[in-house]
Design a protein around this motif. Structure first.
Motif, PDB file in Angstrom:
ATOM      1  N   UNK B  59     -21.853  22.733  18.059  1.00 42.10           N
ATOM      2  CA  UNK B  59     -21.651  21.359  18.539  1.00 42.10           C
ATOM      3  C   UNK B  59     -20.695  20.653  17.599  1.00 42.10           C
ATOM      4  N   UNK B  60     -19.736  19.911  18.155  1.00 40.80           N
ATOM      5  CA  UNK B  60     -18.799  19.175  17.311  1.00 40.80           C
ATOM      6  C   UNK B  60     -17.591  20.023  16.933  1.00 40.80           C
ATOM      7  N   UNK B  61     -16.951  19.613  15.850  1.00 42.73           N
ATOM      8  CA  UNK B  61     -15.747  20.308  15.401  1.00 42.73           C
ATOM      9  C   UNK B  61     -15.790  20.536  13.906  1.00 42.73           C
ATOM     10  N   UNK B  62     -15.293  21.690  13.516  1.00 44.23           N
ATOM     11  CA  UNK B  62     -15.252  22.040  12.098  1.00 44.23           C
ATOM     12  C   UNK B  62     -13.843  22.483  11.744  1.00 44.23           C
ATOM     13  N   UNK B  63     -13.384  21.998  10.599  1.00 46.51           N
ATOM     14  CA  UNK B  63     -12.120  22.504  10.083  1.00 46.51           C
ATOM     15  C   UNK B  63     -12.434  23.298   8.819  1.00 46.51           C
ATOM     16  N   UNK B  64     -11.862  24.469   8.705  1.00 50.46           N
ATOM     17  CA  UNK B  64     -12.028  25.239   7.474  1.00 50.46           C
ATOM     18  C   UNK B  64     -10.663  25.298   6.795  1.00 50.46           C
ATOM     19  N   UNK B  65     -10.595  24.705   5.619  1.00 48.10           N
ATOM     20  CA  UNK B  65      -9.338  24.705   4.877  1.00 48.10           C
ATOM     21  C   UNK B  65      -9.254  25.935   3.993  1.00 48.10           C
ATOM     22  N   UNK B  91     -15.950  18.480   8.146  1.00 47.29           N
ATOM     23  CA  UNK B  91     -16.264  17.983   9.489  1.00 47.29           C
ATOM     24  C   UNK B  91     -16.161  16.458   9.467  1.00 47.29           C
ATOM     25  N   UNK B  92     -15.276  15.937  10.290  1.00 46.20           N
ATOM     26  CA  UNK B  92     -15.108  14.471  10.295  1.00 46.20           C
ATOM     27  C   UNK B  92     -16.362  13.786  10.810  1.00 46.20           C
ATOM     28  N   UNK B  93     -16.980  14.412  11.828  1.00 48.23           N
ATOM     29  CA  UNK B  93     -18.249  13.909  12.343  1.00 48.23           C
ATOM     30  C   UNK B  93     -19.283  15.026  12.259  1.00 48.23           C
ATOM     31  N   UNK B  94     -20.529  14.675  12.451  1.00 50.78           N
ATOM     32  CA  UNK B  94     -21.562  15.702  12.311  1.00 50.78           C
ATOM     33  C   UNK B  94     -21.277  16.885  13.236  1.00 50.78           C
ATOM     34  N   UNK B  95     -21.429  18.054  12.690  1.00 57.66           N
ATOM     35  CA  UNK B  95     -21.140  19.300  13.396  1.00 57.66           C
ATOM     36  C   UNK B  95     -22.298  20.261  13.156  1.00 57.66           C
TER      37      UNK B  95
END
Lengths: 123, 123
Positions: B59-65, B91-95
Motif C-alpha cells: 500500500x502506498x509508495x516507496x522510493x529506495x535510494x 516514503x513521503x506518506x505512510x507505506x
C-alpha cells in the motif's frame, strides 16, 4: 549520471501470459525465485521433500488441500506449505498467485506428468 | 478429523500495530522470514553484505535510494536490493511493505542506531 533501476510490477507480468499452472520467474533473491502464475481448476497431488513453498494470492481465491484438511486463501493472504507435505492447489475460478521457492523447484514436485512446467522461464 | 489450517492475511497483520520502521515477522519459509512493516519518512543508509533483500509494496509508495540512482515502487510492485548495495528507503506518506530476507537479518544492516529494530518479533 544516475542509474535507472526498475521495479517489477506483478500485475503487469501476469498480463503477459494466459496459460494456467505454468509459473514464470519474475525475480531472484539469493538462491530463491519469485514466480507468478495463473491457476484454475485442480492441480495434482505432489510435495517438495526438500523445501517449504510460499503461496501468496494476488487475485481470486485458492484452496490448498492437504491429506488431512485444507486452507483457503483470498487476495492478500499467504500460506507456507511445509517441506514434504502433500498438497493439491485448487481454484474454482481463475486465480493469480505469487510463489516463492528455491531455484530449480519443480511445480509438480516428485511427480512428472503433463502438468510439469518448464523450469527457469523468466517473464 | 480434519485439521484446520490458517492463512496469513497481510492487511490484518498490518492493522495490529502502528509504529514505523519496525518489521514484524508473519511467516517463515525454510530459513527466511516474511515480514510486514509500516514506513514513513526517511530511513538510514545501510546495506546487508550477506544477502539480497526483497521489498514488496502492499500500500502506498516507496522510493529506495541508491548511491547512484533510485527505484520507485507502487502498490503491487517489488524490487530485490542486491547484497552489499547501500540503500535508503524513503516514503513521503505512510507505506505498507512486505520484506523477505534470511532469518536474523537486521533492518539497519551493519549500522546500529535508534532505528535498529528488535529481531524476531512475530505478529
Amino acid at each position: 549520471m544516475e542509474t535507472e533501476y526498475h521495479s517489477t510490477n506483478l500485475n503487469e507480468k501476469l498480463s503477459l501470459f494466459s496459460e494456467h499452472w505454468s509459473p514464470k520467474i519474475v525475480a531472484q533473491m539469493n538462491d530463491y525465485h519469485f514466480k507468478v502464475a495463473k491457476v484454475e481448476g485442480e492441480f495434482i497431488w505432489h510435495d517438495h521433500p526438500e523445501t517449504d513453498e510460499v503461496f501468496v494470492v494476488l487475485k481470486g481465491q485458492l484452496k490448498i488441500q492437504f491429506r488431512d484438511g485444507s486452507v483457503s486463501l483470498r487476495e492478500g493472504e499467504m500460506f507456507v506449505v511445509p517441506r514434504g507435505m502433500e498438497h493439491k492447489p485448487v481454484a474454482e475460478q481463475e486465480c493469480h498467485i505469487l510463489l516463492v521457492e528455491p531455484v530449480g523447484t519443480i511445480n509438480t514436485g516428485q511427480v512428472v506428468d503433463e502438468r510439469t512446467a518448464p523450469q527457469d522461464v523468466w517473464i
